[in-house]
Design an enzyme around this catalytic site. Structure first.
Site, short mmCIF file in Angstrom:
data_model
loop_
_atom_site.label_atom_id
_atom_site.label_comp_id
_atom_site.label_asym_id
_atom_site.label_seq_id
_atom_site.Cartn_x
_atom_site.Cartn_y
_atom_site.Cartn_z
N ARG A 171 -1.39 -7.97 -1.63
CA ARG A 171 -2.35 -7.27 -2.48
C ARG A 171 -1.56 -6.08 -2.96
O ARG A 171 -1.11 -5.26 -2.15
CB ARG A 171 -3.59 -6.85 -1.66
CG ARG A 171 -4.51 -5.84 -2.35
CD ARG A 171 -5.14 -6.44 -3.60
NE ARG A 171 -6.19 -5.57 -4.16
CZ ARG A 171 -5.99 -4.61 -5.06
NH1 ARG A 171 -4.78 -4.35 -5.50
NH2 ARG A 171 -7.01 -3.92 -5.52
N HIS A 174 -1.90 -0.01 -4.27
CA HIS A 174 -2.97 0.55 -5.10
C HIS A 174 -3.72 1.65 -4.36
O HIS A 174 -3.51 1.87 -3.16
CB HIS A 174 -3.96 -0.55 -5.51
CG HIS A 174 -4.79 -1.06 -4.36
ND1 HIS A 174 -4.27 -1.86 -3.36
CD2 HIS A 174 -6.09 -0.86 -4.02
CE1 HIS A 174 -5.22 -2.14 -2.47
NE2 HIS A 174 -6.33 -1.53 -2.84
N HIS A 176 -7.94 3.72 -4.62
CA HIS A 176 -9.25 3.68 -5.29
C HIS A 176 -10.07 4.91 -4.93
O HIS A 176 -9.70 5.68 -4.04
CB HIS A 176 -10.01 2.39 -5.00
CG HIS A 176 -9.68 1.77 -3.67
ND1 HIS A 176 -10.06 2.33 -2.49
CD2 HIS A 176 -8.99 0.65 -3.36
CE1 HIS A 176 -9.62 1.57 -1.49
NE2 HIS A 176 -8.96 0.55 -1.98
N GLU A 180 -12.23 2.38 1.98
CA GLU A 180 -12.10 0.95 2.26
C GLU A 180 -12.01 0.71 3.76
O GLU A 180 -11.13 1.22 4.43
CB GLU A 180 -10.83 0.43 1.57
CG GLU A 180 -10.39 -0.96 2.01
CD GLU A 180 -9.09 -1.38 1.32
OE1 GLU A 180 -9.02 -1.29 0.08
OE2 GLU A 180 -8.15 -1.80 2.02
N HIS A 219 -2.00 2.32 -0.71
CA HIS A 219 -1.65 1.41 0.38
C HIS A 219 -1.31 0.03 -0.15
O HIS A 219 -1.62 -0.28 -1.30
CB HIS A 219 -2.82 1.32 1.38
CG HIS A 219 -4.13 0.98 0.75
ND1 HIS A 219 -4.93 1.90 0.11
CD2 HIS A 219 -4.80 -0.21 0.64
CE1 HIS A 219 -6.03 1.32 -0.34
NE2 HIS A 219 -5.97 0.05 -0.04
N GLU A 241 -13.55 -4.63 -7.44
CA GLU A 241 -12.18 -4.88 -6.99
C GLU A 241 -11.20 -5.01 -8.16
O GLU A 241 -9.99 -4.80 -8.00
CB GLU A 241 -12.20 -6.15 -6.12
CG GLU A 241 -10.88 -6.71 -5.67
CD GLU A 241 -10.08 -5.80 -4.72
OE1 GLU A 241 -10.65 -4.84 -4.17
OE2 GLU A 241 -8.88 -6.08 -4.55
#
Ligand SMILES: *[C@@H]1O[C@H](CO)[C@@H](O)[C@H](O)[C@H]1NC(C)=O
Ligand SMILES: *[C@@H]1O[C@H](CO)[C@@H](O)[C@H](O)[C@H]1NC(C)=O
Ligand SMILES: *[C@@H]1O[C@H](CO)[C@@H](O)[C@H](O)[C@H]1NC(C)=O
Length: 468
Positions: A171, A174, A176, A180, A219, A241
């Site tokens: 993944r 990124h 946000h 999370e 992360h 997402e």
């Protein structure tokens, strides 16, 4: 047209279409193929035409024994065991000539034939991830599908993502705006981050472990040799997402001259950055020795008290009569300051007792098995939902609910609260610990009934598996 003749017509449709196909094209033009619209003479009552049919439809079905019980008993009905399940409980309901979707009706018996105790309309407290649009990663590196307020409008406090990364799949790096929280569902992965103090973090997690990344902390996640599947829970029901800050995008949308100046390198050094986001993609396998990826700055590593991972898989479950419970909340995992969770196992026939959460909504994910829950909302609305592994459940703050195992294997689910501590109010403990006089005045329960109530919280009560 009566439902009867409509369904007959629908049954005939394939034959009609087949015969139409059999006629050569020119013939169709010349034939008396009716126009798109009918005649105006079809409007309203006409004494010369008879409508409807005098025969009742011949619907063949058999009822489960539990369907003959008093509807208020609310026996669980396993409609996978009958060919033609019907919306009937006791003397309520009636048969269903169709149209209908048997797959949904068999899976959702409490929707087709609700217990007599259901009433009115609650929020929709169920979203099967199987109905979520899946986002497929490049190079067969994995996929992700999400639940948020677009599909579950009342689930405003939390949203979730189920993600798979194949071996060495990433993944993308990124960050946000939301927090999370994550539970690893299968396989293993390496997670890595750096915080605002320049403190670094890297760890390997296996199925059953938990991680947490605060807002804005960049992360990455990479699957190890066996691939990984994990669940992400965000503290914002509207989380999307597809709308995170990605490493590729911040490079793509900063002038190269600025990037070069910022990082102290040449403009040409950015010639081969990807020209689009990667999101989920294959990488080179992570080195087995985690120390090779243990990068540190002068600030050192993220202190253990603020670590982003919790090895929840190694925590023993607390055994109770009908199953087991284990809790992870900020009392033992402090960095996840507003996330409290429990993994509950319910043996066949058992039930997570009727309870509510005084401090938060509950976001639930069904990991294994099947169960049902009734959401009770003040003043008098109640809906019973049937859940399967892969479904999301949602129970608003202080709205009571239970989760009963309706299958013949263990039911395992995750309860997530947005709260600094995992707490619940149990209906059984409340009633048992209230003076008996008050309860018997109110609910008209006999002394002998009252004497059987347990003053201790049960979490999961035992029961015998239903044979219906
Ligand atoms: C991961 O899934 C595979 C395939 O379903 C299963 O065989 C395996 O036991 C799972 N691993 C864990 C740790 O749950
Ligand atoms: C990384 O290095 C630091 C020392 O610089 C050490 O304390 C830590 O245990 C190492 N390993 C990991 C996984 O953080
Ligand atoms: C924790 O979540 C609740 C909602 O359940 C919210 O009201 C509260 O502000 C949150 N606290 C923090 C510190 O984010």
């Amino acid at each position: 047209m009566k439902a009867q003749s409509l369904s007959q017509l629908l049954n005939l449709l394939p034959f009609i279409l087949h015969s139409v196909n059999a006629i050569p094209a020119r013939k169709v033009e010349e034939s008396s193929n009716p126009g798109l619209r009918g005649s105006k003479t079809l409007v309203g009552y006409s004494p010369s035409e008879s409508h409807g049919s005098s025969t009742t439809p011949d619907i063949k079905y058999s009822l489960l024994p539990g369907q003959k019980n008093d509807p208020d008993i609310g026996t669980y009905l396993d409609f996978t065991k009958v060919d033609n399940p019907q919306p009937i409980r006791g003397d309520t309901g009636g048969d269903d000539p169709g149209p209908r979707n048997y797959g949904y009706d068999k899976m959702n018996s409490d929707k087709l034939a609700p217990p007599g105790t259901d009433h009115g309309q609650t929020i929709n407290a169920q979203w099967p991830m199987g109905l979520s649009h899946n986002r497929l990663g490049i190079d067969n590196a994995g996929w992700a599908r999400q639940e948020n307020t677009v599909v579950m409008p009342a689930a405003t406090e939390m949203a979730g993502v189920d993600m798979r990364l194949e071996p060495a799949g990433y993944r993308e790096l990124h960050w946000h705006v939301a927090s999370e929280w994550s539970l690893v569902l299968n396989g293993s992965c390496r997670i890595q981050a750096v915080n605002e103090n320049g403190e670094t973090f890297v760890d390997d997690l296996v199925a059953g472990d938990v991680w947490f990344f605060p807002p804005g902390i960049p992360h990455s996640i990479q699957a190890l040799d066996d691939g990984v599947e994990f669940l992400l829970v965000f503290d914002d029901g509207g989380f999307n997402e597809d709308n995170t800050f990605l490493a590729t995008e911040v490079f793509l949308h900063s002038p190269k001259e600025v990037l070069a100046k910022n990082l102290g390198v040449a403009v040409a050094d950015f010639d081969s950055i990807p020209n689009d986001e990667l999101y989920i993609f294959k990488g080179t396998p992570a080195p087995k020795d985690i120390e090779k990826q243990n990068v540190t700055t002068s600030s050192g590593i993220v202190p253990r008290s603020q670590s982003y991972s919790y090895h929840f898989s190694e925590q023993q479950a607390h055994e109770v009569a009908g199953g087991s419970v284990k809790i992870v909340d900020p009392l033992t995992f402090p960095v996840a300051s507003n996330f409290s969770a429990a993994i509950v196992t319910v043996h066949p026939g058992g039930m997570r007792e009727i309870h509510w959460h005084p401090s938060s909504d509950e976001w639930t994910f069904f990991i294994k098995g099947q169960g049902r829950a009734t959401l009770f909302t003040a003043p008098d609305a109640a809906t019973t939902f049937d859940y399967m592994a892969g479904d999301v459940g949602y129970f608003p703050q202080s709205n009571s609910h239970y989760i009963e195992n309706t299958g013949n294997e263990d039911l395992v689910f995750l309860e997530v609260l947005k709260a600094p501590e995992f707490t619940d109010m149990a209906l059984g403990q409340w009633i048992a610990s209230t003076p008996h006089q008050i309860i018997s005045d109110t609910l008209k329960l006999s002394d002998s009934t009252l004497s059987k109530l347990k003053t201790e919280k049960q979490y999961v009560v035992a029961g015998s598996a239903s044979d219906e």
